[in-house]
Design a protein around this motif. Structure first.
Motif, short mmCIF file in Angstrom:
data_model
loop_
_atom_site.label_atom_id
_atom_site.label_comp_id
_atom_site.label_asym_id
_atom_site.label_seq_id
_atom_site.Cartn_x
_atom_site.Cartn_y
_atom_site.Cartn_z
N MET A 197 32.96 7.58 22.76
CA MET A 197 32.81 6.42 21.90
C MET A 197 31.93 6.77 20.70
SD MET A 197 33.92 3.45 21.93
CE MET A 197 33.72 1.90 21.16
N PHE A 198 32.39 6.45 19.51
CA PHE A 198 31.64 6.74 18.29
C PHE A 198 30.60 5.65 18.08
CE2 PHE A 198 31.02 6.28 13.68
CZ PHE A 198 30.59 7.56 13.36
N ASP A 199 29.35 6.06 18.04
CA ASP A 199 28.24 5.15 17.77
C ASP A 199 27.60 5.59 16.46
OD1 ASP A 199 25.11 4.76 17.99
OD2 ASP A 199 26.06 3.17 19.19
N LEU A 200 27.70 4.75 15.42
CA LEU A 200 27.23 5.13 14.09
C LEU A 200 25.74 5.45 14.09
CD1 LEU A 200 27.68 5.60 11.11
CD2 LEU A 200 27.50 3.12 10.75
N ASP A 201 24.93 4.66 14.77
CA ASP A 201 23.49 4.93 14.80
C ASP A 201 23.19 6.28 15.46
OD1 ASP A 201 22.80 2.57 13.48
OD2 ASP A 201 22.69 1.43 15.35
N PRO A 259 39.66 9.34 16.90
CA PRO A 259 39.81 8.53 15.69
C PRO A 259 39.76 7.02 15.95
CG PRO A 259 41.49 10.23 15.77
CD PRO A 259 40.78 10.26 17.08
N MET A 260 40.29 6.59 17.09
CA MET A 260 40.29 5.16 17.39
C MET A 260 38.86 4.63 17.56
SD MET A 260 43.31 4.31 16.98
CE MET A 260 43.18 2.60 17.47
N ALA A 261 37.98 5.44 18.13
CA ALA A 261 36.58 5.03 18.28
C ALA A 261 35.90 4.90 16.92
CB ALA A 261 35.83 6.01 19.16
N VAL A 262 36.20 5.83 16.00
CA VAL A 262 35.62 5.75 14.65
C VAL A 262 36.15 4.51 13.95
CG1 VAL A 262 35.38 6.91 12.42
CG2 VAL A 262 35.36 8.27 14.53
N LEU A 263 37.45 4.26 14.06
CA LEU A 263 38.04 3.06 13.45
C LEU A 263 37.42 1.79 14.01
CD1 LEU A 263 41.79 4.11 13.26
CD2 LEU A 263 40.34 3.47 11.32
N LYS A 264 37.19 1.78 15.30
CA LYS A 264 36.59 0.59 15.93
C LYS A 264 35.18 0.36 15.39
CE LYS A 264 35.68 -1.56 20.37
NZ LYS A 264 35.71 -1.43 21.82
N SER A 265 34.43 1.44 15.19
CA SER A 265 33.06 1.33 14.71
C SER A 265 32.98 1.02 13.21
CB SER A 265 32.31 2.63 14.99
OG SER A 265 31.00 2.58 14.49
N LEU A 266 33.75 1.74 12.40
CA LEU A 266 33.67 1.59 10.94
C LEU A 266 34.63 0.54 10.40
CD1 LEU A 266 33.39 5.33 9.82
CD2 LEU A 266 31.55 3.67 10.25
N GLY A 267 35.63 0.18 11.19
CA GLY A 267 36.63 -0.80 10.75
C GLY A 267 37.84 -0.11 10.15
N GLU A 268 38.95 -0.79 10.24
CA GLU A 268 40.20 -0.30 9.65
C GLU A 268 40.05 -0.29 8.12
OE1 GLU A 268 43.96 1.21 9.72
OE2 GLU A 268 42.98 0.51 11.56
N TYR A 270 39.36 10.78 10.02
CA TYR A 270 39.62 9.94 11.19
C TYR A 270 40.88 9.10 11.07
CZ TYR A 270 37.25 6.17 8.61
OH TYR A 270 36.89 5.23 7.67
N THR A 271 41.47 9.05 9.90
CA THR A 271 42.80 8.44 9.74
C THR A 271 43.42 8.94 8.44
OG1 THR A 271 44.10 6.39 9.78
CG2 THR A 271 42.01 6.29 8.64
N GLY A 272 44.69 9.25 8.46
CA GLY A 272 45.39 9.68 7.25
C GLY A 272 45.31 11.17 7.02
N ARG A 273 45.28 11.54 5.74
CA ARG A 273 45.32 12.95 5.35
C ARG A 273 44.59 13.15 4.03
NH1 ARG A 273 50.75 16.04 4.14
NH2 ARG A 273 49.79 17.56 2.78
N LEU A 327 43.94 18.57 5.43
CA LEU A 327 43.25 18.01 6.59
C LEU A 327 43.97 16.75 7.04
CD1 LEU A 327 39.59 18.14 5.24
CD2 LEU A 327 40.74 19.82 6.66
N SER A 328 44.10 16.60 8.33
CA SER A 328 44.66 15.36 8.88
C SER A 328 43.74 14.88 9.99
CB SER A 328 46.10 15.57 9.36
OG SER A 328 46.17 16.61 10.29
N GLU A 329 44.13 13.78 10.59
CA GLU A 329 43.34 13.15 11.64
C GLU A 329 42.81 14.20 12.63
OE1 GLU A 329 45.04 10.31 14.81
OE2 GLU A 329 44.83 9.15 12.95
N ARG A 330 41.53 14.10 12.94
CA ARG A 330 40.81 14.97 13.88
C ARG A 330 40.36 16.31 13.28
NH1 ARG A 330 44.67 12.46 17.39
NH2 ARG A 330 43.61 11.36 19.08
#
Length: 186
Positions: free
Chosen positions: A1-5, A35-44, A86-89, A114-117
């Motif tokens: 799980m990505f935790d920004l702090d 990537p889904m964890a980063v999206l969840k934390s930072l938002g779409e 974390y999303t796209g290229r 560069l692509s996701e991951r």
């Protein structure tokens, strides 16, 4: 799980401990593994923008959202960087100075898509341009070994490849231009 702090704390500890770019690359690589964890934390991503997540004299962390088919001219950072997608290229063209040319002209030296991951370290003296080659927003975590907004840098005219002083505000306007174009396509 990505935790920004926790991510910020790990990056700060690495820089304060003298670990530098390689340790930061490992931290960024671990973050974009999910990537889904980063999206969840930072938002779409919703729009092209540069969002500052941390800024200090020795470390800057940005959430960079590239607009569809957006391109940023060749530039340097005058500090090391690590980019994690974390999303796209994100396509990077790497450039080198032509020592025999006046006005700091450059030529291509390579490329890295560069692509996701994916995570890419860039050295202090690297010159690169960035393109989002796809028709949707791309999200990337950029970590810099210094104050990204406080260090003078150069950029190169995209037509003649002539060096000129970097202008962060001019670059940020490219994000707004991308948003106008993206909105027109919706």
């Amino acid at each position: 799980m990505f935790d920004l702090d926790r991510f910020r704390s790990e990056c700060c500890a690495a820089v304060c401990g003298g670990g530098g770019q390689q340790i930061i690359r490992d931290i960024v690589s671990r973050a974009v593994e999910d990537p889904m964890a980063v999206l969840k934390s930072l938002g779409e991503p919703r729009r092209a923008e540069v969002h500052t997540l941390h800024r200090a004299a020795d470390l800057t962390i940005l959430n960079v959202i590239w607009g569809p088919r957006m391109t940023v001219m060749p530039h340097n950072h005058n500090m090391w960087a690590v980019i994690g997608i974390y999303t796209g290229r994100e396509d990077n063209i790497l450039w080198r100075r032509l020592p025999e040319e006046p006005n700091g002209r450059i030529e291509t030296a390579g490329a890295k898509a560069l692509s996701e991951r994916d995570a890419l370290p860039l050295g202090r003296d690297i010159i690169h341009s960035v393109t989002n080659p796809i028709g949707r927003l791309t999200g990337a975590i950029h970590v810099y070994g210094g104050d990204f907004f406080g260090v003078p840098r150069s950029e190169w005219d995209p037509e003649r490849f002539v060096e000129q002083p970097g202008d962060v505000q001019r670059t940020l306007l490219l994000f707004e231009e991308s948003n106008r174009l993206y909105a027109a396509l919706q």
